[in-house]
Enzyme design. Structure first.
Site, PDB file in Angstrom:
ATOM      1  N   HIS A  38      -3.341 -23.409  36.218  1.00 58.62           N
ATOM      2  CA  HIS A  38      -4.390 -23.811  35.517  1.00 58.62           C
ATOM      3  C   HIS A  38      -4.375 -25.279  34.746  1.00 58.62           C
ATOM      4  CE1 HIS A  38      -7.566 -20.593  36.118  1.00 58.62           C
ATOM      5  NE2 HIS A  38      -6.350 -19.920  36.037  1.00 58.62           N
ATOM      6  N   GLU A  83      -6.224 -27.402  34.323  1.00 52.39           N
ATOM      7  CA  GLU A  83      -7.470 -27.758  33.401  1.00 52.39           C
ATOM      8  C   GLU A  83      -7.504 -27.196  31.943  1.00 52.39           C
ATOM      9  OE1 GLU A  83      -7.356 -25.711  35.613  1.00 52.39           O
ATOM     10  OE2 GLU A  83      -8.636 -23.890  35.160  1.00 52.39           O
ATOM     11  N   CYS A 110      -5.867 -21.997  41.380  1.00 51.42           N
ATOM     12  CA  CYS A 110      -5.716 -20.401  41.362  1.00 51.42           C
ATOM     13  C   CYS A 110      -6.663 -19.751  42.308  1.00 51.42           C
ATOM     14  CB  CYS A 110      -6.018 -20.027  39.939  1.00 51.42           C
ATOM     15  SG  CYS A 110      -5.072 -18.551  39.402  1.00 51.42           S
TER      16      CYS A 110
HETATM   17  N1  GLN Z   1      -6.475 -13.031  40.322  1.00 55.81           N
HETATM   18  C1  GLN Z   1      -7.348 -13.842  40.779  1.00 55.81           C
HETATM   19  C2  GLN Z   1      -7.877 -13.727  42.090  1.00 55.81           C
HETATM   20  O1  GLN Z   1      -7.217 -12.881  42.682  1.00 55.81           O
HETATM   21  C3  GLN Z   1      -7.052 -15.307  40.488  1.00 55.81           C
HETATM   22  C4  GLN Z   1      -6.759 -15.737  39.052  1.00 55.81           C
HETATM   23  C5  GLN Z   1      -7.297 -16.880  38.411  1.00 55.81           C
HETATM   24  O2  GLN Z   1      -7.936 -17.865  39.259  1.00 55.81           O
HETATM   25  N2  GLN Z   1      -6.672 -17.464  37.437  1.00 55.81           N
HETATM   26  O3  GLN Z   1      -8.845 -14.004  42.692  1.00 55.81           O
END
Ligand code: GLN
Length: 189
Positions: A169, A171, A79
């Site tokens: 995610h 994890e 992410c």
């Molecule tokens: N929205 C976050 C970003 O732009 C990422 C979201 C996440 O890691 N769950 O950094």
């Protein structure tokens, strides 16, 4: 084997628990002196990429970690971690490590779909339960990037040599197959 898990901000505890279950030792990286020789792979957790990027810069970690990734250190970005790896962001002028030849869109699913679950087909693992939280997706991947999963036509998991990046995610579920897949990358380096 020893992994370094970035613990500046975000969902790093859950990665630590996942690697505990797999019996793999790790250390937390919060400061420059924690990023030592002898790490076999690193993990960039989800969270807020702008905050993580700012802290990495302030701690003097951005350049040494970038150089290590470019020299082949295996890295698993989830992410926000994927955002840090991207060479270009569509809706943000920042570039952090910029080592992966992908263009990533932040918060790509809009406000209505802040968080959701999806059953994905992840290559080579098969069906995989994915949790997305204000997730990005990969808008464009260069030819040297192997697409591992798509969600409604958008790339959400990819590998480029020593770099594994996923928009969701793993994890936060009990499915440790992507963590195991990363360990195979580390062992095969
Ligand atoms: N929205 C976050 C970003 O732009 C990422 C979201 C996440 O890691 N769950 O950094």
């Amino acid at each position: 084997m020893k992994l370094g898990i970035f613990a500046l901000q975000g969902a790093f505890l859950e990665h630590e628990q996942a690697f505990d279950k797999l019996g793999v030792p790790w250390v937390e990286i919060r400061r420059k002196e924690h990023f030592t020789d002898g790490l076999d792979g690193i993990v960039l957790p989800g969270g807020e990429s702008t905050v993580q990027g700012k802290l990495l810069r302030e701690e003097g970690l951005l350049e040494p970690v970038k150089a290590a990734i470019q020299s082949g250190l295996p890295v698993f970005g989830t992410c926000a971690g994927l955002i840090l790896l991207a060479e270009k962001l569509t809706n943000d002028d920042n570039v952090y490590f910029g080592t992966m030849n992908v263009t990533v869109k932040r918060n790509a699913y809009g406000r209505q779909l802040g968080s959701f679950r999806a059953d994905l087909e992840v290559k080579p693992l098969g069906n995989f339960p994915a949790v997305f939280i204000r997730a990005p997706y990969i808008e464009k991947a260069e030819k040297n990037v192997e697409v591992l999963a798509e969600c409604e036509g958008k790339i959400v998991a990819a590998r480029q040599n020593n770099m594994l990046g996923v928009a969701f995610h793993p994890e936060l579920t009990n499915d440790l197959r992507l963590h195991s897949y990363f360990l195979e990358m580390v062992r095969g380096k």
